[in-house]
Design a protein around this motif. Structure first.
Motif, PDB file in Angstrom:
ATOM      1  N   THR A   1       0.830  -1.204   0.000  1.00 18.78           N
ATOM      2  CA  THR A   1       0.000   0.000   0.000  1.00 18.78           C
ATOM      3  C   THR A   1       0.865   1.256   0.000  1.00 18.78           C
ATOM      4  O   THR A   1       2.021   1.233   0.427  1.00 18.78           O
ATOM      5  CB  THR A   1      -0.937   0.027   1.225  1.00 18.78           C
ATOM      6  OG1 THR A   1      -0.143   0.067   2.403  1.00 18.78           O
ATOM      7  CG2 THR A   1      -1.856  -1.187   1.242  1.00 18.78           C
ATOM      8  N   ALA A   2       0.296   2.363  -0.464  1.00 20.79           N
ATOM      9  CA  ALA A   2       1.033   3.630  -0.529  1.00 20.79           C
ATOM     10  C   ALA A   2       1.420   4.111   0.871  1.00 20.79           C
ATOM     11  O   ALA A   2       2.525   4.642   1.065  1.00 20.79           O
ATOM     12  CB  ALA A   2       0.195   4.681  -1.236  1.00 20.79           C
ATOM     13  N   ASP A   3       0.531   3.939   1.850  1.00 23.05           N
ATOM     14  CA  ASP A   3       0.850   4.343   3.230  1.00 23.05           C
ATOM     15  C   ASP A   3       2.026   3.547   3.763  1.00 23.05           C
ATOM     16  O   ASP A   3       2.898   4.087   4.446  1.00 23.05           O
ATOM     17  CB  ASP A   3      -0.360   4.135   4.145  1.00 23.05           C
ATOM     18  CG  ASP A   3      -1.476   5.112   3.846  1.00 23.05           C
ATOM     19  OD1 ASP A   3      -1.206   6.151   3.211  1.00 23.05           O
ATOM     20  OD2 ASP A   3      -2.620   4.831   4.256  1.00 23.05           O
TER      21      ASP A   3
ATOM     22  N   ILE B   1       4.462   2.144   2.050  1.00 21.45           N
ATOM     23  CA  ILE B   1       5.696   2.577   1.387  1.00 21.45           C
ATOM     24  C   ILE B   1       6.189   3.882   2.005  1.00 21.45           C
ATOM     25  O   ILE B   1       7.378   4.040   2.298  1.00 21.45           O
ATOM     26  CB  ILE B   1       5.470   2.736  -0.132  1.00 21.45           C
ATOM     27  CG1 ILE B   1       5.210   1.364  -0.765  1.00 21.45           C
ATOM     28  CG2 ILE B   1       6.663   3.407  -0.796  1.00 21.45           C
ATOM     29  CD1 ILE B   1       4.738   1.434  -2.200  1.00 21.45           C
ATOM     30  N   ALA B   2       5.268   4.823   2.244  1.00 19.19           N
ATOM     31  CA  ALA B   2       5.640   6.111   2.836  1.00 19.19           C
ATOM     32  C   ALA B   2       6.197   5.926   4.242  1.00 19.19           C
ATOM     33  O   ALA B   2       7.214   6.536   4.602  1.00 19.19           O
ATOM     34  CB  ALA B   2       4.436   7.043   2.848  1.00 19.19           C
TER      35      ALA B   2
END
Length: 138
Positions: free
Chosen positions: A83-85, A87-88
């Motif tokens: 998920t993008a979260d 990765i961040a």
């Protein structure tokens, strides 16, 4: 294949080196599926969200495919999508670790360095023949 054991999928997706390690991490509560802690025999299906902790890093992935065999890394990466979260958060944690001070600099006690030993020796030379720091006139 509609369902697969979570420990086998984590091994096939190359999150853990062996199925035994995957099972141990699941048993320790470091893996959750759809927000719930699971057991190693929990069956996983496409579309489930898996949260797992690898050291200090928390990763959240969505299952895209199932495979019971461990293949090369490029094939294993196609089994999930991070998920993008996640990765961040992973990149932010890496940046914090990079900017953190060296842990060895916080050590104040222990064996002195060569430089510290020389400073101690120089300080002790000024004492002369006295065996005590008191200023006795005897």
């Amino acid at each position: 294949m509609d369902k697969l054991r979570i420990d086998k999928w984590l091994w096939a997706a190359r999150f853990y080196k062996t199925r035994t390690l995957a099972s141990e991490e699941i048993a320790r509560g470091r893996v959750a599926v759809n927000g719930q802690e699971v057991k190693p025999a929990r069956e996983l299906k496409v579309g489930d969200t898996v949260s797992l902790r690898q050291g200090p890093v928390l990763r959240t992935v969505v299952v895209r495919a199932l495979s019971g065999v461990r293949g090369p890394a490029p094939v294993a990466q196609q089994l999930y999508e991070e998920t993008a979260d996640s990765i961040a958060q992973r990149e932010a944690a890496a940046e914090r670790r990079r900017l953190a001070p060296e842990p060895a600099l916080a050590i104040e006690q222990g064996r002195p360095t060569k430089r510290g030993r020389r400073e101690l020796d120089d300080a002790q030379r000024g004492w002369g023949d006295r065996w005590s720091a008191s200023l006795d006139s005897e």
